[in-house]
Enzyme design. Structure first.
Site, PDB file in Angstrom:
ATOM      1  N   LYS A  20     -45.249 -27.005 -24.798  1.00 15.71           N
ATOM      2  CA  LYS A  20     -45.170 -26.253 -23.722  1.00 15.71           C
ATOM      3  C   LYS A  20     -45.020 -27.233 -22.447  1.00 15.71           C
ATOM      4  O   LYS A  20     -44.087 -26.840 -21.645  1.00 15.71           O
ATOM      5  CB  LYS A  20     -46.189 -25.370 -23.374  1.00 15.71           C
ATOM      6  CG  LYS A  20     -46.570 -24.901 -22.070  1.00 15.71           C
ATOM      7  CD  LYS A  20     -47.949 -23.949 -21.922  1.00 15.71           C
ATOM      8  CE  LYS A  20     -49.145 -24.780 -21.258  1.00 15.71           C
ATOM      9  NZ  LYS A  20     -48.998 -24.837 -19.874  1.00 15.71           N
ATOM     10  N   ASN A  21     -45.914 -28.106 -22.291  1.00 16.82           N
ATOM     11  CA  ASN A  21     -45.904 -29.324 -21.032  1.00 16.82           C
ATOM     12  C   ASN A  21     -44.783 -30.188 -21.229  1.00 16.82           C
ATOM     13  O   ASN A  21     -44.731 -31.035 -20.342  1.00 16.82           O
ATOM     14  CB  ASN A  21     -47.127 -29.765 -21.058  1.00 16.82           C
ATOM     15  CG  ASN A  21     -48.292 -28.819 -20.783  1.00 16.82           C
ATOM     16  OD1 ASN A  21     -47.910 -27.837 -20.453  1.00 16.82           O
ATOM     17  ND2 ASN A  21     -49.484 -29.221 -20.777  1.00 16.82           N
ATOM     18  N   CYS A  66     -55.221 -23.038  -8.977  1.00 19.29           N
ATOM     19  CA  CYS A  66     -55.566 -21.823 -10.282  1.00 19.29           C
ATOM     20  C   CYS A  66     -57.094 -21.967 -10.582  1.00 19.29           C
ATOM     21  O   CYS A  66     -57.698 -22.415 -10.117  1.00 19.29           O
ATOM     22  CB  CYS A  66     -54.686 -21.969 -11.402  1.00 19.29           C
ATOM     23  SG  CYS A  66     -55.124 -23.753 -12.064  1.00 19.29           S
ATOM     24  N   ARG A 111     -55.506 -28.151  -7.685  1.00 24.14           N
ATOM     25  CA  ARG A 111     -54.162 -28.449  -8.083  1.00 24.14           C
ATOM     26  C   ARG A 111     -52.931 -28.862  -6.939  1.00 24.14           C
ATOM     27  O   ARG A 111     -51.833 -28.177  -6.990  1.00 24.14           O
ATOM     28  CB  ARG A 111     -53.481 -27.275  -9.121  1.00 24.14           C
ATOM     29  CG  ARG A 111     -54.365 -26.930  -9.703  1.00 24.14           C
ATOM     30  CD  ARG A 111     -54.384 -27.112 -11.390  1.00 24.14           C
ATOM     31  NE  ARG A 111     -53.286 -27.574 -11.980  1.00 24.14           N
ATOM     32  CZ  ARG A 111     -52.896 -27.006 -13.063  1.00 24.14           C
ATOM     33  NH1 ARG A 111     -53.379 -25.977 -13.600  1.00 24.14           N
ATOM     34  NH2 ARG A 111     -51.941 -27.609 -13.679  1.00 24.14           N
ATOM     35  N   ASP A 147     -56.567 -30.975 -22.005  1.00 23.86           N
ATOM     36  CA  ASP A 147     -56.385 -29.761 -22.337  1.00 23.86           C
ATOM     37  C   ASP A 147     -57.038 -29.452 -23.839  1.00 23.86           C
ATOM     38  O   ASP A 147     -56.918 -28.554 -24.473  1.00 23.86           O
ATOM     39  CB  ASP A 147     -54.796 -29.723 -22.685  1.00 23.86           C
ATOM     40  CG  ASP A 147     -54.003 -29.581 -21.221  1.00 23.86           C
ATOM     41  OD1 ASP A 147     -52.907 -30.005 -21.058  1.00 23.86           O
ATOM     42  OD2 ASP A 147     -54.717 -29.374 -20.156  1.00 23.86           O
ATOM     43  N   ARG A 191     -49.743 -17.583 -22.403  1.00 27.35           N
ATOM     44  CA  ARG A 191     -48.934 -18.480 -21.599  1.00 27.35           C
ATOM     45  C   ARG A 191     -48.643 -19.689 -22.415  1.00 27.35           C
ATOM     46  O   ARG A 191     -47.513 -20.275 -22.344  1.00 27.35           O
ATOM     47  CB  ARG A 191     -49.937 -18.725 -20.485  1.00 27.35           C
ATOM     48  CG  ARG A 191     -49.997 -17.933 -19.335  1.00 27.35           C
ATOM     49  CD  ARG A 191     -50.643 -18.311 -18.185  1.00 27.35           C
ATOM     50  NE  ARG A 191     -49.927 -19.663 -17.847  1.00 27.35           N
ATOM     51  CZ  ARG A 191     -50.552 -20.646 -16.909  1.00 27.35           C
ATOM     52  NH1 ARG A 191     -51.489 -20.417 -16.534  1.00 27.35           N
ATOM     53  NH2 ARG A 191     -49.755 -21.719 -16.641  1.00 27.35           N
TER      54      ARG A 191
HETATM   55  C1  EPZ Z   1     -50.129 -31.103 -16.459  1.00 31.37           C
HETATM   56  O1  EPZ Z   1     -50.305 -30.231 -15.333  1.00 31.37           O
HETATM   57  C2  EPZ Z   1     -50.336 -29.939 -17.708  1.00 31.37           C
HETATM   58  N1  EPZ Z   1     -49.429 -28.970 -17.187  1.00 31.37           N
HETATM   59  C3  EPZ Z   1     -51.922 -29.349 -17.754  1.00 31.37           C
HETATM   60  O2  EPZ Z   1     -51.719 -28.592 -18.995  1.00 31.37           O
HETATM   61  C4  EPZ Z   1     -52.492 -30.932 -17.845  1.00 31.37           C
HETATM   62  O3  EPZ Z   1     -53.956 -30.240 -18.048  1.00 31.37           O
HETATM   63  C5  EPZ Z   1     -52.144 -31.959 -16.842  1.00 31.37           C
HETATM   64  O4  EPZ Z   1     -50.968 -32.135 -16.845  1.00 31.37           O
HETATM   65  C6  EPZ Z   1     -53.258 -32.904 -17.087  1.00 31.37           C
HETATM   66  O5  EPZ Z   1     -52.587 -33.601 -18.322  1.00 31.37           O
HETATM   67  C7  EPZ Z   1     -48.119 -28.935 -17.320  1.00 31.37           C
HETATM   68  O6  EPZ Z   1     -47.456 -29.855 -17.763  1.00 31.37           O
HETATM   69  C8  EPZ Z   1     -47.199 -27.570 -17.110  1.00 31.37           C
HETATM   70  P1  EPZ Z   1     -51.721 -33.538 -13.041  1.00 31.37           P
HETATM   71  P2  EPZ Z   1     -50.498 -31.265 -13.671  1.00 31.37           P
HETATM   72  O7  EPZ Z   1     -50.718 -33.685 -11.778  1.00 31.37           O
HETATM   73  O8  EPZ Z   1     -48.905 -31.839 -13.813  1.00 31.37           O
HETATM   74  C9  EPZ Z   1     -54.667 -33.448  -9.303  1.00 31.37           C
HETATM   75  C10 EPZ Z   1     -52.505 -26.640 -19.870  1.00 31.37           C
HETATM   76  O9  EPZ Z   1     -53.489 -26.309 -20.394  1.00 31.37           O
HETATM   77  N2  EPZ Z   1     -53.519 -33.615  -8.556  1.00 31.37           N
HETATM   78  O10 EPZ Z   1     -51.756 -34.559 -13.794  1.00 31.37           O
HETATM   79  O11 EPZ Z   1     -50.578 -30.385 -12.584  1.00 31.37           O
HETATM   80  C11 EPZ Z   1     -54.702 -31.954  -9.921  1.00 31.37           C
HETATM   81  O12 EPZ Z   1     -55.077 -31.072  -8.983  1.00 31.37           O
HETATM   82  C12 EPZ Z   1     -52.118 -27.232 -18.657  1.00 31.37           C
HETATM   83  O13 EPZ Z   1     -51.695 -26.775 -20.681  1.00 31.37           O
HETATM   84  C13 EPZ Z   1     -53.387 -33.961  -7.234  1.00 31.37           C
HETATM   85  O14 EPZ Z   1     -54.522 -33.827  -6.547  1.00 31.37           O
HETATM   86  O15 EPZ Z   1     -51.494 -32.303 -13.839  1.00 31.37           O
HETATM   87  C14 EPZ Z   1     -55.638 -32.113 -10.983  1.00 31.37           C
HETATM   88  O16 EPZ Z   1     -56.873 -32.253 -10.717  1.00 31.37           O
HETATM   89  C15 EPZ Z   1     -53.531 -27.213 -17.529  1.00 31.37           C
HETATM   90  N3  EPZ Z   1     -52.273 -34.150  -6.583  1.00 31.37           N
HETATM   91  C16 EPZ Z   1     -55.379 -33.555 -11.411  1.00 31.37           C
HETATM   92  O17 EPZ Z   1     -54.532 -34.411 -10.288  1.00 31.37           O
HETATM   93  C17 EPZ Z   1     -51.190 -34.148  -7.140  1.00 31.37           C
HETATM   94  O18 EPZ Z   1     -50.017 -34.136  -6.292  1.00 31.37           O
HETATM   95  C18 EPZ Z   1     -54.099 -33.857 -12.579  1.00 31.37           C
HETATM   96  O19 EPZ Z   1     -52.907 -33.237 -12.132  1.00 31.37           O
HETATM   97  C19 EPZ Z   1     -51.011 -33.856  -8.452  1.00 31.37           C
HETATM   98  C20 EPZ Z   1     -52.004 -33.597  -9.149  1.00 31.37           C
END
Ligand code: EPZ
Length: 428
Positions: A22-23, A117, A122, A308, A400
């Site tokens: 998915k990701n 969320c 996020r 995850d 999802r």
């Molecule tokens: C991706 O989310 C995945 N989703 C998530 O999977 C996964 O948990 C996550 O990466 C970490 O591996 C998809 O790929 C669609 P991040 P993403 O940017 O890109 C903070 C699932 O269950 N952050 O690495 O949003 C953020 O709030 C989902 O399949 C900032 O602060 O993850 C989070 O606390 C859940 N500023 C952390 O970093 C930013 O600009 C990790 O976010 C970006 C992120």
């Protein structure tokens, strides 16, 4: 209201083949905006998040057709809009992944600011800071991010504060047409990032270093980017979810269709707990452990323990002898499963980013609510070993990210099914 009814005690036996990730698939779909043409993406999972991303692409003017169960034919020749509607972005925050591609195609984009969320705020500050380093100007008006490249993006060194998956993807996609060289430092290294980079290279981008802490991109003229066909990498998290189920209640369960090296830490952790695993080229065979030893887990960006898989491990640790510390370093609010598991008998104490799980605690069936995608799957797994019947509601979360989750479990002997139950929150 749809719920999953699970009768505990049935041993699992057989083989489950997982889908494409998915990701990764969601970002591969977004990347098709970057260059006009007809793309064929295979191993695309049939899940609701993919259907939302399909709607996003169609809103922008693309045509997205399923050719077979897991193959998408995406024609982006007629993409002529750069505004992504709020109602779609709120349904799925991964819609933010169209930001970079729209800047490549049109030099501008308006994407609704993704809301938080239930697992955390996020924010997207890293996405915006990275794009601004390439010369993009951004503003946030009325909840929309408006971004413009002005005279064109220019390659630069982009240092991410931390390896954000989404920020790495957006900056990598945008930099494919930035003039000169872009070095993105402190990037995410997930297999899904490598999969996206592979597709961008197939599209004509010049990218090196994906999977390492530094990605280097040589900008090309947008006209050099073209459509391609691409197969999605296997879903390591879907695989890990079923392997945890097997560790708890399989006589013998083989999970195929992914690279076990993409699950290094979780598999090693399970072996430390006493789970018997056999690794194949693209599979893992698991047998339930006679007894489990508690082991600490802390979630980290790849190659660390994936956030995850944290919820699934909370269920596993509840059956382990001793006390384990689970530390969630990636999201600020990803322990909501604990309260639901406690209703089934688990002994879990939450202190800020730490969950203290004491076991083994026998679980009994109960009505429980999916707090999020992975928490929902973890509750179904808990139901597989609970004494009695468990009803897991909030199945929209599970749909999802997991295709035919119930059907796959039933195919290896689980006693579970989709049922309709009265909504406990509906007005009398
Ligand atoms: C991706 O989310 C995945 N989703 C998530 O999977 C996964 O948990 C996550 O990466 C970490 O591996 C998809 O790929 C669609 P991040 P993403 O940017 O890109 C903070 C699932 O269950 N952050 O690495 O949003 C953020 O709030 C989902 O399949 C900032 O602060 O993850 C989070 O606390 C859940 N500023 C952390 O970093 C930013 O600009 C990790 O976010 C970006 C992120």
């Amino acid at each position: 209201m749809d719920a999953i009814k699970v009768e505990g005690g049935a041993p699992l036996h057989g083989t489950i083949h997982v889908e494409g990730a998915k990701n990764s698939a969601l970002k591969l779909m977004a990347a098709t905006i970057m260059a006009p043409g007809v793309y064929h993406l295979t191993r695309v999972p049939d899940i609701s998040d993919v259907r939302i991303m399909r709607k996003v692409l169609e809103t922008l003017g693309a045509s997205v057709v399923y050719e077979g169960a897991h193959e998408l034919r995406i024609d982006t020749n007629d993409v002529d809009k750069w505004v992504t509607p709020y109602e779609l972005v709120t349904q799925m925050r991964a819609s933010i992944s169209v930001l970079g591609p729209l800047l490549v195609r049109f030099g501008r984009a308006v994407v609704a600011m993704p809301g938080g969320c239930n697992i955390g705020a996020r924010s997207i500050d890293q996405h915006l800071a990275g794009l601004e380093a390439l010369g993009v100007t951004t503003s946030n008006k009325h909840g929309d991010i408006s971004a413009k490249v002005g005279d064109g993006m220019v390659g630069a060194t982009v240092e991410l504060d931390f390896p954000s998956v989404g920020a790495t993807e957006n900056v990598m996609m945008a930099s494919t047409v930035a003039k000169g060289t872009t070095r993105i430092v402190n990037v995410a290294r997930e297999p899904e990032i490598v999969d996206l980079a592979d597709m961008l290279i197939e599209m004509g981008a010049h990218i090196s270093g994906a999977g390492t802490p530094v990605i280097e991109v040589e900008g090309v003229d947008p006209s050099e980017l073209h459509a391609c066909d691409h197969e999605t990498v296997g879903d390591r998290i879907e695989a890990g979810t079923f392997i945890v189920a097997g560790a708890l209640c399989a006589d013998e369960l083989t999970v195929t269709g992914f690279d076990p090296d993409h699950l290094g830490v979780p598999l090693r952790k399970m072996e430390l707990m006493g789970v018997e695993l056999e690794r194949g080229e693209d599979s893992v065979t698991v047998r339930r452990a006679s007894s489990l030893r508690a082991t600490d887990v802390q979630t980290l960006p790849y190659p660390g323990f994936p956030t995850d898989m944290q919820a699934q491990f909370m269920t596993l640790e509840s059956q382990a002898q001793g006390t384990s510390f689970i530390t969630e370093n990636v999201f600020e609010n990803r322990f909501m499963l604990a309260a639901e598991l406690a209703r089934m008998g688990a002994d879990i104490r939450i202190e800020d980013r730490h969950a203290l799980v004491s076991g083994p605690t026998p679980l009994t069936g109960a009505p429980v609510k999916s707090p999020d995608l992975r928490g929902g799957a973890a509750l179904v797994i808990a139901g597989l070993i609970a004494d009695g019947v468990t009803y897991v509601s909030g199945t929209r979360h599970i749909k999802r990210g997991y295709e035919r989750f119930v059907e796959k479990l039933r195919s290896v002997g689980a006693k579970c099914e989709h049922v309709d139950i009265p909504d406990p929150e509906s007005e009398e």
